[in-house]
Design an enzyme around this catalytic site. Sequence first.
Site, short mmCIF file in Angstrom:
data_model
loop_
_atom_site.label_atom_id
_atom_site.label_comp_id
_atom_site.label_asym_id
_atom_site.label_seq_id
_atom_site.Cartn_x
_atom_site.Cartn_y
_atom_site.Cartn_z
N ARG A 97 0.84 -1.22 0.00
CA ARG A 97 0.00 0.00 0.00
C ARG A 97 0.88 1.27 0.00
N PHE A 136 9.07 10.44 -2.75
CA PHE A 136 8.74 11.77 -2.22
C PHE A 136 9.72 12.09 -1.10
N HIS A 143 15.29 16.62 10.49
CA HIS A 143 13.96 17.24 10.45
C HIS A 143 12.92 16.23 9.98
N GLU A 371 4.00 9.69 7.78
CA GLU A 371 2.88 10.58 7.43
C GLU A 371 2.39 11.34 8.66
N GLY A 372 3.31 11.65 9.58
CA GLY A 372 2.96 12.30 10.83
C GLY A 372 2.78 11.24 11.90
P1 TGC Z 1 2.09 25.29 9.94
O1 TGC Z 1 2.49 26.65 10.47
O2 TGC Z 1 0.95 24.58 10.56
O3 TGC Z 1 1.82 25.39 8.37
C1 TGC Z 1 2.78 25.95 7.48
C2 TGC Z 1 2.03 26.47 6.27
O4 TGC Z 1 1.36 25.40 5.59
C3 TGC Z 1 -0.05 25.63 5.56
N1 TGC Z 1 -0.68 24.33 5.73
C4 TGC Z 1 -1.25 23.66 4.75
N2 TGC Z 1 -1.47 23.96 3.46
C5 TGC Z 1 -2.08 23.06 2.68
N3 TGC Z 1 -2.48 21.86 3.15
C6 TGC Z 1 -2.27 21.50 4.43
N4 TGC Z 1 -2.63 20.31 4.88
C7 TGC Z 1 -1.64 22.42 5.31
N5 TGC Z 1 -1.28 22.40 6.61
C8 TGC Z 1 -0.69 23.57 6.85
C9 TGC Z 1 -0.32 26.57 6.71
O5 TGC Z 1 -1.50 27.31 6.50
C10 TGC Z 1 0.92 27.45 6.63
O6 TGC Z 1 0.77 28.35 5.54
P2 TGC Z 1 1.43 29.81 5.58
O7 TGC Z 1 0.99 30.43 4.30
O8 TGC Z 1 0.87 30.45 6.82
O9 TGC Z 1 2.91 29.60 5.67
O10 TGC Z 1 3.40 24.38 9.95
P3 TGC Z 1 4.29 23.88 11.16
O11 TGC Z 1 5.71 24.07 10.76
O12 TGC Z 1 3.84 24.45 12.47
O13 TGC Z 1 4.03 22.30 11.14
C11 TGC Z 1 2.82 21.76 11.47
C12 TGC Z 1 2.92 20.21 11.50
C13 TGC Z 1 3.78 19.75 12.66
C14 TGC Z 1 1.51 19.72 11.71
C15 TGC Z 1 3.47 19.69 10.16
O14 TGC Z 1 4.76 20.08 9.95
C16 TGC Z 1 3.40 18.18 10.06
O15 TGC Z 1 2.38 17.65 9.61
N6 TGC Z 1 4.48 17.43 10.45
C17 TGC Z 1 4.55 15.98 10.24
C18 TGC Z 1 5.50 15.69 9.11
C19 TGC Z 1 5.02 14.55 8.26
O16 TGC Z 1 3.89 14.14 8.29
N7 TGC Z 1 5.91 14.05 7.43
C20 TGC Z 1 5.55 13.05 6.49
C21 TGC Z 1 6.67 12.81 5.49
S1 TGC Z 1 6.15 11.90 4.10
C22 TGC Z 1 5.93 10.35 4.65
O17 TGC Z 1 6.00 10.03 5.79
C23 TGC Z 1 5.63 9.37 3.61
S2 TGC Z 1 5.40 7.77 4.15
C24 TGC Z 1 4.78 7.21 2.73
C25 TGC Z 1 4.35 5.83 2.72
O18 TGC Z 1 5.23 4.92 2.62
O19 TGC Z 1 3.10 5.59 2.71
P1 FAD Z 2 10.93 12.76 15.16
O1 FAD Z 2 10.30 13.91 14.47
O2 FAD Z 2 12.35 12.89 15.58
O3 FAD Z 2 10.03 12.34 16.39
C1 FAD Z 2 10.49 11.50 17.43
C2 FAD Z 2 9.40 11.45 18.51
O4 FAD Z 2 9.21 12.76 19.04
C3 FAD Z 2 8.05 10.99 17.96
O5 FAD Z 2 7.41 10.18 18.92
C4 FAD Z 2 7.28 12.30 17.80
O6 FAD Z 2 5.87 12.12 17.91
C5 FAD Z 2 7.82 13.11 18.96
N1 FAD Z 2 7.70 14.55 18.73
C6 FAD Z 2 8.25 15.31 17.74
N2 FAD Z 2 7.90 16.59 17.87
C7 FAD Z 2 7.09 16.67 18.97
C8 FAD Z 2 6.39 17.74 19.60
N3 FAD Z 2 6.42 18.99 19.14
N4 FAD Z 2 5.68 17.46 20.71
C9 FAD Z 2 5.62 16.18 21.19
N5 FAD Z 2 6.25 15.13 20.64
C10 FAD Z 2 6.98 15.39 19.52
N6 FAD Z 2 9.35 10.56 4.81
C11 FAD Z 2 9.30 11.10 3.55
O7 FAD Z 2 9.52 12.29 3.37
N7 FAD Z 2 9.02 10.29 2.47
C12 FAD Z 2 8.78 8.97 2.59
O8 FAD Z 2 8.51 8.29 1.60
C13 FAD Z 2 8.84 8.38 3.91
N8 FAD Z 2 8.68 7.03 4.06
C14 FAD Z 2 8.91 6.46 5.29
C15 FAD Z 2 8.95 5.07 5.43
C16 FAD Z 2 9.23 4.50 6.66
C17 FAD Z 2 9.32 3.00 6.78
C18 FAD Z 2 9.42 5.31 7.81
C19 FAD Z 2 9.69 4.72 9.16
C20 FAD Z 2 9.39 6.68 7.67
C21 FAD Z 2 9.15 7.29 6.42
N9 FAD Z 2 9.20 8.68 6.26
C22 FAD Z 2 9.14 9.24 5.00
C23 FAD Z 2 9.57 9.52 7.38
C24 FAD Z 2 8.44 9.78 8.38
O9 FAD Z 2 7.50 10.67 7.87
C25 FAD Z 2 9.09 10.29 9.68
O10 FAD Z 2 9.75 9.19 10.27
C26 FAD Z 2 8.07 10.90 10.63
O11 FAD Z 2 7.51 12.08 10.09
C27 FAD Z 2 8.70 11.20 12.01
O12 FAD Z 2 9.91 11.84 11.90
P2 FAD Z 2 11.20 11.29 12.72
O13 FAD Z 2 11.31 9.83 12.43
O14 FAD Z 2 12.34 12.16 12.38
O15 FAD Z 2 10.79 11.43 14.23
#
Ligand code: TGC
Ligand code: FAD
Length: 392
Positions: A97, A136, A143, A371-372
Amino acid sequence: MRPDLFESPDYYQMDDLLSEEHILVRDAARAWVKRDISPIIEEYAQKAEFPKQILGGLAEIGAFGPYIPEEYGGAGLDQISYGLIMQEIERGDSGVRSTASVQSSLVMYPIFAYGSEEQRKKYLPKLASGELMGCFGLTEPNHGSNPSGMETKFKDMGDHYLLNGAKLWISNSPFADIAIVWAKNEEGRIHGLIVERGMEGFTTPETHNKWSLRASATGELIFDNVKVPKKNLLPKKNGLGAPLGCLDSARYGIAWGAIGAAMDCYDTALRYSKERIQFGKPIGATQLQQKKLAEMITEITKAQLLAFRLGQLKNEGKATTAQISMAKRNNVDMALTIAREARQVLGGMGITGEYSIMRHMMNLESVITYEGTHDIHLLITGADITGMPAFK
Ligand code: TGC
Ligand code: FAD
């Protein structure tokens, strides 16, 4: 691994809410998983290898760009069909998936939503057919939860951009043909760039020794003075909101996908509980095992309702980031809890590769993190209901 005897639980007659098209799409994906994933997936997970031969099948069931319009090679389906496809694929394996989620929501979606017409035409049809595979790059070594701090950067060199930095934990990176890379320009503004395999200075080392998502290839993206043509910048959106917008779509798919993993664990545990005799009767006739099974089907049913309503909102263009975040968090947590409980129902057999449960359980440890993380999603809900973000 034993033959796949999966029977889908539908305690609240959710099928009555689905259209004929939804059921056709869902059943095609279900049949494909039974035929092409279940017989091979345990072996590939054990040897920690992505089964590349399944890419054609994923494309055929519409898993690459289900909701991308047909003129760009997508399946032109609605959001509920997209969710159902993700549910069925994750019933087979979360890693499979993942490959579909990344291709659809994190590669095709940004090209469709933020790309130029030339970029759409060049990449989308080939991504939909699986001829090209993408990844991606948002997360970096320093970070993860806080992508706004990213250090990967690019410089305008006149006729091209010069890209430097590194991304970590990138699904599909070891075999991807293209990468959607998020990087800062000289003013510190985040942009998306399409980086192609073969560009000088671009490498994708694989990450080994994972205990989770073993049938999915994960790696790094390293950029050492990579010259990226200017036409490869996604022109229509920049800022952190651009990658976060892609995450909305992928998190939505995961909210459905996790239900698939949970259904598989529940169905396996239910069948086993009826067959396994201890103390002269099936363990399913004991109160403690029934409590586990009853709680599982209750939580699956609640998750199905949440995903379906979210799908309706998404079809209407009304689903908010916070609503999607809640469904991702709840449904993945639900699936992981069910996997752990189901594993116990099987006793010692639950830890073997004869059954899918332990693999689902280990996979879901990644799904609850990527994905968060679960905690970040709690904070997204917290910020939404209080108006006071607690991230910083
Ligand atoms: P924040 O101040 O909340 O937002 C920054 C700017 O972005 C805008 N915004 C959005 N715009 C469009 N869609 C959304 N969903 C949006 N959410 C926020 C917001 O309005 C703002 O705009 P502007 O114009 O004011 O600058 O940002 P923050 O730095 O405080 O961060 C918020 C937080 C922590 C929720 C965000 O950074 C976050 O979601 N962190 C988690 C990171 C994450 O999910 N990483 C995933 C990496 S990819 C992955 O894991 C792929 S796995 C794939 C797989 O194998 O399935
Ligand atoms: P950290 O951000 O270092 O977090 C460590 C711990 O601290 C977590 O428990 C977190 O919840 C906690 N924490 C962090 N900030 C706070 C806060 N403010 N308050 C309280 N607790 C907090 N990323 C991509 O870009 N593309 C991909 O395709 C992708 N694929 C992935 C596939 C796998 C198998 C895995 C494991 C990860 C993948 N990721 C990808 C990365 C993934 O999105 C990150 O691992 C995830 O967003 C968390 O980041 P980190 O691992 O650096 O943990």
